[in-house]
Design a protein around this motif. Structure first.
Motif: not given
Length: 129
Positions: A77-88
């Motif tokens: 989740a931290l890596r996704l938030l760094d990439l500005a991905v907020t939903a999967v």
């Protein structure tokens, strides 16, 4: 192209790869199907837990547990938030096809991803009865 079909194929997909030794979570891009973020229990800071699992009694065939899955989810989740991905999105049918003992172990991964601020579409449809 049908708008519903376009919407269903235009999202980031979270997939889990499970073995008796490790759990890996990877998120693929909707455009290229390439992995954009990944976290695994074999990473340096999480792998230090393995020796405790090797020598515990009673012995278990799995080296990872729900707590380790939760840590993997948080890192992802931290890596996704760094990439500005907020939903999967997850494949609910694939998750429900897992044996119950594995479903109970991976559930904390989805919870920790949600808790960190990334929406996991489809996780609410998982039933553990």
């Amino acid at each position: 192209m049908n708008k519903a079909v376009l919407m269903s194929t235009n999202h980031h997909v979270l997939r889990l790869v499970l073995s008796c030794r490790k759990i890996t979570a990877q998120v693929t891009s909707p455009n290229t199907s390439s992995i954009i973020a990944m976290a695994s229990s074999s990473e340096q800071d999480l792998a230090s837990r393995y020796p405790t699992h090797l020598n515990r009694f009673p012995r278990s065939q799995l080296f990872w547990d729900a707590k380790l899955a939760s840590h993997v989810g948080h890192k992802l989740a931290l890596r996704l938030l760094d990439l500005a991905v907020t939903a999967v999105h997850i494949d609910v049918a694939e998750e429900l096809s897992r044996p119950p003992h594995l479903r109970f172990r991976v559930w904390p991964l989805f919870v920790s991803v949600k808790r960190a601020g990334v929406v996991v579409h489809g996780a609410d449809k998982l039933v553990f009865a």
